[in-house]
Scaffold this active site. Structure first.
Site, PDB file in Angstrom:
ATOM      1  N   PHE A 221      -8.966-124.437  19.268  1.00 50.32           N
ATOM      2  CA  PHE A 221      -9.322-124.444  17.849  1.00 50.32           C
ATOM      3  C   PHE A 221      -8.156-123.801  17.107  1.00 50.32           C
ATOM      4  O   PHE A 221      -7.793-122.657  17.393  1.00 50.32           O
ATOM      5  CB  PHE A 221     -10.606-123.645  17.603  1.00 50.32           C
ATOM      6  CG  PHE A 221     -11.785-124.141  18.390  1.00 50.32           C
ATOM      7  CD1 PHE A 221     -12.657-125.067  17.842  1.00 50.32           C
ATOM      8  CD2 PHE A 221     -12.010-123.692  19.682  1.00 50.32           C
ATOM      9  CE1 PHE A 221     -13.741-125.531  18.573  1.00 50.32           C
ATOM     10  CE2 PHE A 221     -13.097-124.149  20.418  1.00 50.32           C
ATOM     11  CZ  PHE A 221     -13.959-125.074  19.861  1.00 50.32           C
TER      12      PHE A 221
ATOM     13  N   MET B 198      -2.783-119.180  15.302  1.00 47.70           N
ATOM     14  CA  MET B 198      -3.793-118.329  15.884  1.00 47.70           C
ATOM     15  C   MET B 198      -4.842-119.204  16.511  1.00 47.70           C
ATOM     16  O   MET B 198      -5.912-119.359  15.975  1.00 47.70           O
ATOM     17  CB  MET B 198      -4.233-117.420  14.784  1.00 47.70           C
ATOM     18  CG  MET B 198      -5.589-117.041  14.385  1.00 47.70           C
ATOM     19  SD  MET B 198      -7.029-116.655  15.165  1.00 47.70           S
ATOM     20  CE  MET B 198      -7.723-117.674  16.203  1.00 47.70           C
ATOM     21  N   PRO B 199      -4.521-119.818  17.572  1.00 45.69           N
ATOM     22  CA  PRO B 199      -5.539-120.617  18.250  1.00 45.69           C
ATOM     23  C   PRO B 199      -6.612-119.748  18.903  1.00 45.69           C
ATOM     24  O   PRO B 199      -6.344-118.651  19.367  1.00 45.69           O
ATOM     25  CB  PRO B 199      -4.750-121.369  19.316  1.00 45.69           C
ATOM     26  CG  PRO B 199      -3.335-121.321  18.867  1.00 45.69           C
ATOM     27  CD  PRO B 199      -3.193-120.032  18.128  1.00 45.69           C
ATOM     28  N   LEU B 200      -7.815-120.273  18.897  1.00 44.85           N
ATOM     29  CA  LEU B 200      -8.906-119.747  19.698  1.00 44.85           C
ATOM     30  C   LEU B 200      -9.084-120.737  20.832  1.00 44.85           C
ATOM     31  O   LEU B 200      -9.212-121.939  20.588  1.00 44.85           O
ATOM     32  CB  LEU B 200     -10.189-119.641  18.868  1.00 44.85           C
ATOM     33  CG  LEU B 200     -11.486-119.374  19.630  1.00 44.85           C
ATOM     34  CD1 LEU B 200     -11.450-118.016  20.328  1.00 44.85           C
ATOM     35  CD2 LEU B 200     -12.678-119.455  18.692  1.00 44.85           C
TER      36      LEU B 200
END
Length: 134
Positions: free
Chosen positions: A72, A1-3
Site C-alpha cells: 500500500f 512510505m509503503p505499508l
C-alpha cells in the site's frame, strides 16, 4: 512510505520469515529510494493450507510455500518503477531460496489523505510530514 503485508505459511521458520521481510524492505528502499527507517510491515505466518494461491491461468504450480505480499503506497509511480520493484523483490527472495513462482504481489495506491501515522491526524495533510515525491 509503503505499508507492506506479508502472508506466508508457518512452515517457514521465524528466522527465514524475518529475512523475507528484510529482503522485501531492501527492495523497496533500493528501488524507490525511501529512507531505511521508513518501514511499516505486517508479517503473518499462517497455518499450513491457509493460503490458496493458484496460477491465475498462467500454467504453473505453486508450492505450499507461497508468499502473498500486499503493498500500500502513494500513487504516482510509473508502471516501469512498479515492474522494477516486483523484479527486485523476487530477485531478493530467490536468493533466500524462495521459488519465483511462489511470490504473489498485490499493489494498492492511494493519496496523502489516506494515511494517519498516529494521534488521529493525517500528517501529510497537516504538514507534519512532507508528501513524498515519487
Amino acid at each position: 512510505m509503503p505499508l507492506v503485508r506479508i502472508e506466508m505459511s508457518d512452515e517457514i521458520s521465524p528466522d527465514l520469515a524475518r529475512s523475507i521481510a528484510d529482503s522485501i524492505h531492501s527492495a523497496i528502499v533500493d528501488t524507490y529510494g525511501i529512507p531505511v527507517r521508513d518501514r511499516f510491515q505486517i508479517l503473518n505466518r499462517l497455518p499450513q493450507g491457509s493460503i490458496i494461491a493458484e496460477d491465475a491461468g498462467l500454467g504453473f504450480d505453486r508450492t505450499s510455500g507461497a508468499i502473498v505480499i500486499q503493498i500500500f503506497t502513494q500513487r504516482g509511480r510509473s508502471a516501469q518503477a512498479k515492474q522494477d520493484l516486483y523484479s527486485k523483490i523476487v530477485g531478493n527472495l530467490v536468493l533466500l531460496g524462495v521459488a519465483a513462482e511462489d511470490v504473489f504481489i498485490g499493489y494498492n495506491e492511494n493519496g496523502p489523505d489516506d494515511w494517519s501515522f498516529g494521534f488521529g491526524r493525517a500528517q501529510y495533510l497537516t504538514g507534519e510530514l512532507q508528501v513524498p515525491s515519487v
